[in-house]
Scaffold this active site. Structure first.
Site, short mmCIF file in Angstrom:
data_model
loop_
_atom_site.label_atom_id
_atom_site.label_comp_id
_atom_site.label_asym_id
_atom_site.label_seq_id
_atom_site.Cartn_x
_atom_site.Cartn_y
_atom_site.Cartn_z
N PHE A 53 0.84 -1.21 0.02
CA PHE A 53 -0.03 0.10 0.01
C PHE A 53 0.95 1.36 -0.10
O PHE A 53 2.20 1.18 -0.04
CB PHE A 53 -1.02 0.02 1.14
CG PHE A 53 -1.93 -0.92 0.91
CD1 PHE A 53 -3.16 -1.03 0.31
CD2 PHE A 53 -1.77 -2.47 1.59
CE1 PHE A 53 -4.23 -1.97 0.26
CE2 PHE A 53 -2.72 -3.47 1.18
CZ PHE A 53 -3.94 -3.25 0.92
N HIS A 54 0.39 2.38 -0.11
CA HIS A 54 1.08 3.63 -0.18
C HIS A 54 1.94 3.90 0.91
O HIS A 54 1.78 3.46 2.11
CB HIS A 54 0.09 4.87 -0.34
CG HIS A 54 -1.14 5.12 0.76
ND1 HIS A 54 -1.96 4.21 0.78
CD2 HIS A 54 -1.08 5.72 1.84
CE1 HIS A 54 -2.82 4.60 2.09
NE2 HIS A 54 -2.04 5.54 2.63
N GLY A 55 3.06 4.75 0.70
CA GLY A 55 3.94 4.88 1.74
C GLY A 55 5.05 3.91 2.35
O GLY A 55 5.60 3.97 3.25
N CYS A 91 0.01 -0.14 4.55
CA CYS A 91 0.67 1.42 4.29
C CYS A 91 1.49 1.98 5.25
O CYS A 91 1.44 1.69 6.50
CB CYS A 91 -0.59 2.49 4.00
SG CYS A 91 -1.78 2.51 5.41
N GLY A 92 2.51 2.72 4.98
CA GLY A 92 3.66 3.40 5.76
C GLY A 92 4.42 2.57 6.35
O GLY A 92 5.52 2.98 6.83
#
Length: 166
Positions: free
Chosen positions: A99-101, A126-127
């Site tokens: 996912f993003h990040g 994410c992250g």
């Protein structure tokens, strides 16, 4: 051409928000991986400037930074994608979702293999930051915002800072 068909199938399988196959061509993940394939080709031919030029263009267009030296297996799905960084010596197995990040990065200025190796069927929230020459085992799950600095065995879930097995 088979890469494009596989990527369309991967995105259709993984994103319930997709309403038509045509939309796939708008996805940052699709564009970034297409640019990666081209830049990786030039990287393997030792045309490093051209490879980096293409990867930098992809980063500006998609928000996803994939070094042309990274090795990526089949069916990588990067949902949303903004802020994803994949380092030069990273190796990603098949059927990985991130996912993003997410960062697959190094820990300093080491030489040689300095980025993570991600097994097959891994989910990275994410992250998450996965740093150094470490291995994430097959079927592992890395929780959102986890910071992973050590090897992760197969079939486990890792969360927290620093990452620990649940």
């Amino acid at each position: 051409m088979s890469f494009i068909k596989e990527q369309i199938k991967t995105i259709r399988k993984n994103d319930p928000a997709l309403t038509s196959t045509l939309e796939v061509f708008l996805y940052p993940c699709f564009k970034a991986l297409l640019y990666y394939k081209i830049s990786h080709y030039f990287y393997k031919k030792k045309h490093f400037f051209i490879a980096r030029y293409i990867s930098e263009k992809a980063k500006r267009k998609t928000g996803i930074e994939i070094h042309p030296g990274a090795i990526i297996g089949k069916n990588l799905f990067i949902d949303h994608g903004t802020g994803v960084v994949i380092g030069e010596t990273a190796i990603i197995g098949n059927n990985v979702t991130m996912f993003h990040g997410v960062t697959l990065g190094g820990t300093g200025k080491q030489k040689g293999k300095r980025h993570p190796t991600i097994g097959n069927n891994v989910l990275i929230g994410c992250g998450a930051k996965i740093l150094g020459n470490i291995t994430i085992g097959n079927n592992a799950k890395i929780g959102a915002n986890a910071v992973v600095l050590k090897d992760v065995p197969e079939n486990v879930t890792v969360v927290g800072i620093p990452g620990r097995i649940l």
